[in-house]
Design a protein around this motif. Structure first.
Motif, PDB file in Angstrom:
ATOM      1  N   SER A 147     -63.985  -9.904-103.919  1.00  0.00           N
ATOM      2  CA  SER A 147     -62.565 -10.174-103.658  1.00  0.00           C
ATOM      3  C   SER A 147     -62.372 -11.585-103.098  1.00  0.00           C
ATOM      4  CB  SER A 147     -61.984  -9.142-102.693  1.00  0.00           C
ATOM      5  OG  SER A 147     -62.652  -9.197-101.448  1.00  0.00           O
ATOM      6  N   THR A 148     -63.327 -12.043-102.278  1.00  0.00           N
ATOM      7  CA  THR A 148     -63.240 -13.398-101.720  1.00  0.00           C
ATOM      8  C   THR A 148     -63.379 -14.438-102.825  1.00  0.00           C
ATOM      9  OG1 THR A 148     -64.115 -12.701 -99.578  1.00  0.00           O
ATOM     10  CG2 THR A 148     -64.333 -15.032-100.127  1.00  0.00           C
ATOM     11  N   VAL A 149     -64.344 -14.227-103.719  1.00  0.00           N
ATOM     12  CA  VAL A 149     -64.549 -15.158-104.830  1.00  0.00           C
ATOM     13  C   VAL A 149     -63.307 -15.202-105.717  1.00  0.00           C
ATOM     14  CG1 VAL A 149     -65.815 -15.508-106.991  1.00  0.00           C
ATOM     15  CG2 VAL A 149     -67.050 -15.042-104.875  1.00  0.00           C
ATOM     16  N   ARG A 150     -62.740 -14.049-106.012  1.00  0.00           N
ATOM     17  CA  ARG A 150     -61.573 -14.009-106.907  1.00  0.00           C
ATOM     18  C   ARG A 150     -60.352 -14.663-106.260  1.00  0.00           C
ATOM     19  NH1 ARG A 150     -62.166  -8.146-110.070  1.00  0.00           N
ATOM     20  NH2 ARG A 150     -63.895  -8.869-111.399  1.00  0.00           N
ATOM     21  N   GLU A 151     -60.193 -14.493-104.949  1.00  0.00           N
ATOM     22  CA  GLU A 151     -59.080 -15.144-104.264  1.00  0.00           C
ATOM     23  C   GLU A 151     -59.258 -16.664-104.291  1.00  0.00           C
ATOM     24  OE1 GLU A 151     -55.501 -15.632-102.382  1.00  0.00           O
ATOM     25  OE2 GLU A 151     -56.358 -13.840-103.327  1.00  0.00           O
ATOM     26  N   ALA A 152     -60.487 -17.129-104.095  1.00  0.00           N
ATOM     27  CA  ALA A 152     -60.759 -18.562-104.151  1.00  0.00           C
ATOM     28  C   ALA A 152     -60.451 -19.114-105.546  1.00  0.00           C
ATOM     29  CB  ALA A 152     -62.216 -18.837-103.790  1.00  0.00           C
ATOM     30  N   LEU A 153     -60.855 -18.388-106.580  1.00  0.00           N
ATOM     31  CA  LEU A 153     -60.589 -18.828-107.954  1.00  0.00           C
ATOM     32  C   LEU A 153     -59.090 -18.863-108.244  1.00  0.00           C
ATOM     33  CD1 LEU A 153     -63.438 -16.974-109.877  1.00  0.00           C
ATOM     34  CD2 LEU A 153     -63.282 -19.435-109.401  1.00  0.00           C
ATOM     35  N   ARG A 154     -58.345 -17.905-107.684  1.00  0.00           N
ATOM     36  CA  ARG A 154     -56.885 -17.903-107.869  1.00  0.00           C
ATOM     37  C   ARG A 154     -56.269 -19.158-107.252  1.00  0.00           C
ATOM     38  NH1 ARG A 154     -57.054 -12.137-107.504  1.00  0.00           N
ATOM     39  NH2 ARG A 154     -56.999 -12.169-105.229  1.00  0.00           N
ATOM     40  N   VAL A 155     -56.738 -19.518-106.055  1.00  0.00           N
ATOM     41  CA  VAL A 155     -56.203 -20.704-105.382  1.00  0.00           C
ATOM     42  C   VAL A 155     -56.559 -21.972-106.169  1.00  0.00           C
ATOM     43  CG1 VAL A 155     -56.372 -22.135-103.308  1.00  0.00           C
ATOM     44  CG2 VAL A 155     -56.217 -19.650-103.093  1.00  0.00           C
TER      45      VAL A 155
ATOM     46  N   ALA B 200     -58.233 -19.017 -87.229  1.00  0.00           N
ATOM     47  CA  ALA B 200     -59.392 -18.466 -87.938  1.00  0.00           C
ATOM     48  C   ALA B 200     -59.292 -18.826 -89.418  1.00  0.00           C
ATOM     49  CB  ALA B 200     -59.435 -16.951 -87.773  1.00  0.00           C
ATOM     50  N   VAL B 201     -60.366 -19.310 -89.999  1.00  0.00           N
ATOM     51  CA  VAL B 201     -60.377 -19.704 -91.406  1.00  0.00           C
ATOM     52  C   VAL B 201     -60.930 -18.552 -92.235  1.00  0.00           C
ATOM     53  CG1 VAL B 201     -61.277 -21.343 -93.091  1.00  0.00           C
ATOM     54  CG2 VAL B 201     -60.689 -22.124 -90.790  1.00  0.00           C
ATOM     55  N   ARG B 202     -60.168 -18.186 -93.258  1.00  0.00           N
ATOM     56  CA  ARG B 202     -60.632 -17.101 -94.126  1.00  0.00           C
ATOM     57  C   ARG B 202     -61.786 -17.593 -94.989  1.00  0.00           C
ATOM     58  NH1 ARG B 202     -54.980 -16.875 -94.202  1.00  0.00           N
ATOM     59  NH2 ARG B 202     -54.108 -14.948 -93.374  1.00  0.00           N
ATOM     60  N   ALA B 203     -62.646 -16.677 -95.369  1.00  0.00           N
ATOM     61  CA  ALA B 203     -63.843 -17.052 -96.133  1.00  0.00           C
ATOM     62  C   ALA B 203     -63.479 -17.729 -97.451  1.00  0.00           C
ATOM     63  CB  ALA B 203     -64.695 -15.814 -96.389  1.00  0.00           C
ATOM     64  N   TYR B 204     -62.414 -17.256 -98.143  1.00  0.00           N
ATOM     65  CA  TYR B 204     -62.088 -17.826 -99.443  1.00  0.00           C
ATOM     66  C   TYR B 204     -61.689 -19.293 -99.307  1.00  0.00           C
ATOM     67  CZ  TYR B 204     -56.990 -17.731 -98.812  1.00  0.00           C
ATOM     68  OH  TYR B 204     -55.707 -17.973 -98.393  1.00  0.00           O
ATOM     69  N   GLU B 205     -61.092 -19.672 -98.129  1.00  0.00           N
ATOM     70  CA  GLU B 205     -60.711 -21.065 -97.932  1.00  0.00           C
ATOM     71  C   GLU B 205     -61.942 -21.961 -97.867  1.00  0.00           C
ATOM     72  OE1 GLU B 205     -58.360 -20.448 -94.391  1.00  0.00           O
ATOM     73  OE2 GLU B 205     -56.514 -20.773 -95.510  1.00  0.00           O
ATOM     74  N   ARG B 206     -63.011 -21.468 -97.291  1.00  0.00           N
ATOM     75  CA  ARG B 206     -64.259 -22.230 -97.253  1.00  0.00           C
ATOM     76  C   ARG B 206     -64.834 -22.402 -98.662  1.00  0.00           C
ATOM     77  NH1 ARG B 206     -63.771 -25.096 -92.950  1.00  0.00           N
ATOM     78  NH2 ARG B 206     -64.253 -24.101 -90.967  1.00  0.00           N
ATOM     79  N   VAL B 207     -64.712 -21.368 -99.469  1.00  0.00           N
ATOM     80  CA  VAL B 207     -65.171 -21.457-100.861  1.00  0.00           C
ATOM     81  C   VAL B 207     -64.357 -22.517-101.590  1.00  0.00           C
ATOM     82  CG1 VAL B 207     -65.404 -20.223-103.051  1.00  0.00           C
ATOM     83  CG2 VAL B 207     -65.940 -19.045-100.895  1.00  0.00           C
TER      84      VAL B 207
END
Length: 254
Positions: free
Chosen positions: A52-60, A11-18
């Motif tokens: 939270s998804t957007v912030r996790e994507a920005l962290r990555v 399963a792909v997490r939403a932040y990975e798609r971002v």
């Protein structure tokens, strides 16, 4: 039953798609260095995800050296220019986890350094040639000093020489790979070099080899400079490589 064997899907997490979409935009040139992403709120709307998804994507993305995001900045994250830091980190990890032998690493150094000096002999500027000569002069001065600090300075000057050659090659990937492979090799054998009874003799021999390489570079003789570079690397490192594995190194001398 014949046919391919398939693996279970993850399963792909939403932040990975971002992250994937932003990376694709940067790689395609849709987003250029210095430009900014939309604000967090706008990203939430465009991707239909939570904060939270957007912030996790920005962290990555920031950890990968692609963007710079400042907490509380009302503007979106800034797209950064390409940096070799991420590639440096990836190659270092690859070399460590892949259990590469010292012989393989030294062999790769011989390939990289000889290719760099071959290019440098054709492409170098007078200023870059002067940098190489200054580095070798610093190696000689450090060795003549004779102290432990002098030996450390010798190592620093040696690094400066190879960095100058790599820059003169005009190839950024050669520069990055040279730096990574050198640091890994030295991590593996720095203790042995320090304890070598003939350390000073090896250093004087190394200086002589470097001066021969510079003479070939000055004359524009790339093939000669490359051969001398490989021989220099072999003479300095072969003694630290198991006897059974030295054949692979000698193959580059023939």
């Amino acid at each position: 039953m014949g046919g391919p064997r398939f693996e279970p899907v993850r399963a792909v997490r939403a932040y990975e798609r971002v992250v994937e979409q932003v990376e694709e935009a940067i790689e395609s040139g849709s987003l250029c260095p210095g430009e900014r992403l939309p604000s967090e709120r706008e990203l939430m709307v465009q991707f239909s995800v939570g904060r939270s998804t957007v912030r996790e994507a920005l962290r990555v993305l920031q950890a990968r050296g692609l963007v710079r995001s400042r907490p509380g900045d009302p503007n979106g994250a800034e797209v950064l220019p390409f940096s070799p830091v991420a590639l440096h980190k990836s190659m270092t990890t690859l070399a460590r986890v892949a259990e590469l032998s010292l012989a393989e690493l030294v062999q790769f150094r011989m390939v990289l350094d000889s290719s760099a000096v071959l290019l440098a002999a054709r492409l170098r500027t007078e200023e870059q040639l002067a940098e190489m000569s200054a580095a070798v002069a610093d190696m000689r001065a450090a060795l003549d000093g004779g102290s432990e600090q002098g030996f450390d300075a010798f190592g620093g000057a040696d690094v400066a020489f190879h960095d100058a050659v790599a820059r003169a090659s005009g190839n950024k990937l050669i520069q990055i790979c040279t730096d990574v492979v050198r640091s890994i090799v030295l991590d593996l054998i720095s203790g042995k070099i320090a304890a070598a009874p003939d350390r000073e003799g090896l250093m004087r021999q190394s200086i002589g080899h470097h001066e021969e390489v510079i003479a070939a570079v000055r004359a524009g003789d790339g093939p000669l400079a490359a051969r001398l570079s490989r021989k220099s690397m072999y003479d300095y490192y072969a003694g630290y490589v198991p006897v059974a594995e030295r054949t692979a190194l000698r193959a580059l001398l023939e």
